[in-house]
Design an enzyme around this catalytic site. Structure first.
Site, mmCIF file in Angstrom:
data_model
loop_
_atom_site.group_PDB
_atom_site.id
_atom_site.type_symbol
_atom_site.label_atom_id
_atom_site.label_comp_id
_atom_site.label_asym_id
_atom_site.label_seq_id
_atom_site.Cartn_x
_atom_site.Cartn_y
_atom_site.Cartn_z
ATOM 1 N N ALA A 251 -20.665 -17.190 -4.637
ATOM 2 C CA ALA A 251 -20.324 -16.433 -5.855
ATOM 3 C C ALA A 251 -20.954 -15.049 -5.853
ATOM 4 O O ALA A 251 -20.687 -14.239 -6.735
ATOM 5 C CB ALA A 251 -20.765 -17.216 -7.093
ATOM 6 N N ILE B 24 -14.997 -11.846 -3.360
ATOM 7 C CA ILE B 24 -14.020 -12.630 -4.124
ATOM 8 C C ILE B 24 -14.748 -13.576 -5.080
ATOM 9 O O ILE B 24 -14.371 -13.728 -6.245
ATOM 10 C CB ILE B 24 -13.088 -13.411 -3.166
ATOM 11 C CG1 ILE B 24 -12.288 -12.429 -2.301
ATOM 12 C CG2 ILE B 24 -12.151 -14.331 -3.947
ATOM 13 C CD1 ILE B 24 -11.457 -13.082 -1.194
ATOM 14 N N GLY B 25 -15.829 -14.190 -4.586
ATOM 15 C CA GLY B 25 -16.567 -15.157 -5.406
ATOM 16 C C GLY B 25 -17.088 -14.538 -6.692
ATOM 17 O O GLY B 25 -17.049 -15.167 -7.758
ATOM 18 N N SER C 289 -7.188 -19.355 5.099
ATOM 19 C CA SER C 289 -6.903 -18.013 5.610
ATOM 20 C C SER C 289 -5.565 -18.019 6.329
ATOM 21 O O SER C 289 -5.166 -19.045 6.905
ATOM 22 C CB SER C 289 -8.021 -17.635 6.584
ATOM 23 O OG SER C 289 -7.591 -16.671 7.495
ATOM 24 N N TYR D 222 -13.241 -19.084 13.792
ATOM 25 C CA TYR D 222 -13.119 -18.979 12.318
ATOM 26 C C TYR D 222 -11.808 -19.625 11.856
ATOM 27 O O TYR D 222 -11.793 -20.426 10.918
ATOM 28 C CB TYR D 222 -13.168 -17.502 11.935
ATOM 29 C CG TYR D 222 -12.771 -17.192 10.509
ATOM 30 C CD1 TYR D 222 -13.643 -17.440 9.448
ATOM 31 C CD2 TYR D 222 -11.521 -16.632 10.223
ATOM 32 C CE1 TYR D 222 -13.268 -17.145 8.140
ATOM 33 C CE2 TYR D 222 -11.146 -16.330 8.917
ATOM 34 C CZ TYR D 222 -12.029 -16.582 7.882
ATOM 35 O OH TYR D 222 -11.660 -16.295 6.583
#
Ligand SMILES: NC(=O)c1ccc[n+]([C@@H]2O[C@H](COP(=O)([O-])OP(=O)(O)OC[C@H]3O[C@@H](n4cnc5c(N)ncnc54)[C@H](OP(=O)(O)O)[C@@H]3O)[C@@H](O)[C@H]2O)c1
Length: 268
Positions: free
Chosen positions: A10, A14-15, A134, A160
């Site tokens: 967070a 984005i978080g 993703s 990833y």
């Protein structure tokens, strides 16, 4: 007031947008973050605009299975209504965590899987789980042998993408096992955040030629925010759309094999 939401990462681009939006909607937020200072500055900025917001910070390092277990112990007994598995990383080179797991897989997959599995008994019956994936998932495949890559199997983007795909497959298997939960996937697109710095010589060039065309974190948060308020289950949120999980990802037998292998690796 609606129930608590746990947001991993967070403190990130984005978080932090999602934390702010959830707080603005009157929801108590638990920021699950590895860097307390960074988390505090995000929380303080939100509180400056929304003084009545209920925002707590609890330490969580997804690269450590012990830290995940300690986080779950510290969360308290009050059920919560949503978990947003948002934290992620792209390791530049091959490295192992203290648990002997490859770092990108540990942070994007093993840590979130353990966290989710341990938290399920503490969730409200129809709680929401949103897992961040993703668009890179569509270019790779993953099987049991991919979960513990050897140094020669490592590539920055490939590893990833496989870790994110493993998380997608975990989500589908979890949805089969826990049909009462509202489990959805969010794909933010390509977002202007730390995540797109590759730690390479071409980063300054990419900052000029590529970054300005990426989505803002606010826009990239859109699919996750939609998923976190949706009544849907087992859907893929991308852009402004909410679709079925694409057919290229449908392979329940593979999902099950990965589930079993993962249980062995993290000793669940
Ligand atoms: N940006 C994109 O283009 C893009 C595209 C597709 C998917 N995503 C996914 O979107 C999610 C959010 O990424 P973002 O773009 O907002 O990147 P970001 O700003 O770099 O945020 C990543 C967050 O993950 C946290 N994190 C990293 N390693 C951690 C660990 N070991 N334990 C706990 N937290 C850890 C970071 O914590 P610190 O603040 O301590 O570093 C940060 O809060 C990630 O899952 C990412 O894979 C991003």
């Amino acid at each position: 007031m609606q129930g608590r939401i746990i947001i991993t990462g967070a403190s990130g681009s984005i978080g932090s947008v999602v934390a702010r939006e959830m707080a603005a909607a009157g929801r108590p937020v638990v920021m699950a973050c590895r860097n307390p200072r960074k988390a505090e500055s995000v929380r303080d900025a939100i509180l400056a605009d929304l003084p009545g917001a209920e925002i707590g910070i609890l330490p969580l390092d997804l690269a450590s299975l012990d830290s995940v277990r300690a986080f779950v112990e510290s969360i308290g007994t009050e059920p919560f209504e949503a978990l947003f598995n948002n934290a992620g990383t792209i390791s530049k080179s091959y490295s192992l965590t203290s648990d002997g797991l490859e770092n990108t897989f540990a942070v994007n997959y093993f840590g979130p899987v353990l966290l989710t599995r341990l938290l399920i008994p503490r969730m409200a019956p129809d709680a929401r789980i949103v897992n961040m994936v993703s668009l890179t998932c569509r270019y790779v495949s993953v099987d049991e042998g991919s979960l513990l890559p050897a140094p020669g199997d490592f590539s920055q983007l490939g590893t990833y993408a496989r870790a994110k795909l493993a998380m997608l497959r975990f989500s589908m298997e979890l949805a089969r096992r826990c049909p009462q939960l509202r489990i959805n996937l969010a794909d933010p697109g390509i977002v202007n955040s730390n995540m797109i710095s590759m730690g390479r010589w071409f980063d300054p060039l990419a900052d000029i030629l590529f970054r300005p065309f990426c989505k803002s974190p606010q826009k990239g948060a859109g699919p996750a925010l939609a998923a976190l308020s949706s009544p849907e289950r087992n859907r893929y949120f991308v852009g402004k759309r909410c679709t079925a999980i694409p057919s290229r990802f449908q392979d329940p037998y593979l999902d099950l094999r990965l589930w079993n292998e993962t249980e062995k690796i993290i000793q669940l």
